[in-house]
Design a protein around this motif. Structure first.
Motif, PDB file in Angstrom:
ATOM      1  N   LYS A 217      -5.994   3.796  -6.287  1.00  0.00           N
ATOM      2  CA  LYS A 217      -4.771   4.528  -6.608  1.00  0.00           C
ATOM      3  C   LYS A 217      -5.055   5.456  -7.797  1.00  0.00           C
ATOM      4  O   LYS A 217      -5.555   5.011  -8.831  1.00  0.00           O
ATOM      5  CB  LYS A 217      -3.656   3.543  -6.946  1.00  0.00           C
ATOM      6  CG  LYS A 217      -2.329   4.191  -7.248  1.00  0.00           C
ATOM      7  CD  LYS A 217      -1.294   3.115  -7.536  1.00  0.00           C
ATOM      8  CE  LYS A 217       0.009   3.715  -7.995  1.00  0.00           C
ATOM      9  NZ  LYS A 217       0.974   2.656  -8.358  1.00  0.00           N
TER      10      LYS A 217
ATOM     11  N   GLN B 119       1.320  12.663   3.213  1.00  0.00           N
ATOM     12  CA  GLN B 119       2.363  11.660   3.050  1.00  0.00           C
ATOM     13  C   GLN B 119       2.778  11.111   4.411  1.00  0.00           C
ATOM     14  O   GLN B 119       2.787  11.854   5.398  1.00  0.00           O
ATOM     15  CB  GLN B 119       3.557  12.355   2.397  1.00  0.00           C
ATOM     16  CG  GLN B 119       4.562  11.501   1.714  1.00  0.00           C
ATOM     17  CD  GLN B 119       5.573  12.376   0.995  1.00  0.00           C
ATOM     18  OE1 GLN B 119       6.202  13.227   1.603  1.00  0.00           O
ATOM     19  NE2 GLN B 119       5.708  12.172  -0.307  1.00  0.00           N
TER      20      GLN B 119
ATOM     21  N   ARG C  42       0.829  -1.200   0.000  1.00  0.00           N
ATOM     22  CA  ARG C  42       0.000   0.000   0.000  1.00  0.00           C
ATOM     23  C   ARG C  42       0.856   1.240   0.000  1.00  0.00           C
ATOM     24  O   ARG C  42       1.914   1.268   0.601  1.00  0.00           O
ATOM     25  CB  ARG C  42      -0.886   0.007   1.248  1.00  0.00           C
ATOM     26  CG  ARG C  42      -2.145  -0.797   1.063  1.00  0.00           C
ATOM     27  CD  ARG C  42      -3.043  -0.590   2.222  1.00  0.00           C
ATOM     28  NE  ARG C  42      -3.976   0.479   1.942  1.00  0.00           N
ATOM     29  CZ  ARG C  42      -5.217   0.485   2.389  1.00  0.00           C
ATOM     30  NH1 ARG C  42      -5.655  -0.512   3.105  1.00  0.00           N
ATOM     31  NH2 ARG C  42      -6.007   1.482   2.128  1.00  0.00           N
ATOM     32  N   LEU C  43       0.378   2.261  -0.645  1.00  0.00           N
ATOM     33  CA  LEU C  43       1.041   3.558  -0.608  1.00  0.00           C
ATOM     34  C   LEU C  43       0.902   4.163   0.781  1.00  0.00           C
ATOM     35  O   LEU C  43      -0.021   3.822   1.526  1.00  0.00           O
ATOM     36  CB  LEU C  43       0.381   4.509  -1.611  1.00  0.00           C
ATOM     37  CG  LEU C  43       0.562   4.205  -3.086  1.00  0.00           C
ATOM     38  CD1 LEU C  43      -0.324   5.125  -3.908  1.00  0.00           C
ATOM     39  CD2 LEU C  43       2.007   4.389  -3.477  1.00  0.00           C
TER      40      LEU C  43
ATOM     41  N   THR D  57       0.693   7.550   0.919  1.00  0.00           N
ATOM     42  CA  THR D  57       0.297   8.900   0.523  1.00  0.00           C
ATOM     43  C   THR D  57      -1.150   8.873   0.044  1.00  0.00           C
ATOM     44  O   THR D  57      -1.536   7.996  -0.714  1.00  0.00           O
ATOM     45  CB  THR D  57       1.225   9.405  -0.601  1.00  0.00           C
ATOM     46  OG1 THR D  57       2.579   9.333  -0.146  1.00  0.00           O
ATOM     47  CG2 THR D  57       0.899  10.838  -0.981  1.00  0.00           C
TER      48      THR D  57
END
Length: 185
Positions: A117, A95, A18-19, A21
Motif C-alpha cells: 500500500k 479503481q 484489500r483495496l 485501487t
C-alpha cells in the motif's frame, strides 16, 4: 539485505481488507494489456493518470517490463543524481478491481514484486476504462501537471528481488508501446 528491496509497508495480504485501487507504471498501464491479464473487459474499472513520488522506474534485465524501487535506493545503487523527473513515476491509477482481478494480477506479477500500500496522486477524475484513449491518458501523467488531486491509497507492485536484476536505465512507456506492445497482445 543491502541488495534486496525492503519496505516497512504492510502487505495487503496482512490487511483485513484489500483495496480495490492500484497504481500501474509499466505494461499494465495499457488498457489492452490490463484487460488481457485480468481476463475480462474491465467494464467495471475506472482509470486516471497519476504519479507516485519517491520511487524510480528501472528496466528489469532481459525483460520488456520495468520495476520500481525507492529513489534513495536507486541513487545509492546506481550512483544516480537525484532528479525530480526520475524520482517520480508516471502511471495510471485503476479503481474498482475485484478480488478475482487482484488474484490474476498477483499471478501475472509472478512473485517478482511485493504488492504494498502506497499513496499516489491522481491528475484528474476517474473515467470508465472503456472510454479512454491510451495515448491521451499517458500524456496527461506528467510530474509538472498542476491539476494534481490529493494523494489516495493504492496498491502497487514494488520490486521484491535484488536490485542487481535491474538496469541503471529508466524504463520508458512510450518506447514499450512503440517497440514491444505488439508482443503483449
Amino acid at each position: 539485505m543491502d541488495n534486496q528491496v525492503s519496505s516497512n509497508q504492510q502487505s495487503p495480504k496482512d490487511q483485513e481488507q484489500r483495496l480495490d485501487t492500484a497504481f500501474f507504471y509499466g505494461t499494465l498501464m495499457h488498457p489492452s494489456v490490463l484487460t488481457r491479464v485480468i481476463l475480462n473487459d474491465g467494464a467495471h474499472l475506472k482509470i486516471t493518470p497519476g504519479i507516485l513520488k519517491g520511487y524510480t522506474r528501472h528496466h528489469v534485465i532481459g525483460a520488456d517490463y520495468p520495476a520500481i524501487i525507492p529513489s534513495s535506493m536507486s541513487h545509492k545503487t546506481f550512483k544516480r543524481t537525484p532528479n525530480e523527473d526520475e524520482d517520480t513515476v508516471r502511471g495510471v491509477i485503476v479503481q474498482g478491481l475485484t478480488p478475482h482481478d487482484m488474484r490474476r494480477l498477483d499471478f501475472f506479477e509472478g512473485g517478482l514484486y511485493d504488492c504494498i500500500k502506497l499513496m499516489a496522486q491522481p491528475f484528474s477524475d476517474f473515467q470508465p476504462l472503456k472510454d479512454v484513449q491510451p495515448e491521451e491518458l499517458i500524456k496527461q501523467a506528467s510530474p509538472s501537471n498542476n491539476d494534481q488531486l490529493e494523494a489516495i491509497p493504492v496498491l502497487c507492485y514494488v520490486w521484491g528481488l535484488p536490485v542487481y536484476d535491474l538496469e541503471p536505465s529508466i524504463w520508458d512507456y512510450e518506447a514499450f508501446v512503440r517497440d514491444k506492445l505488439a508482443r503483449w497482445m
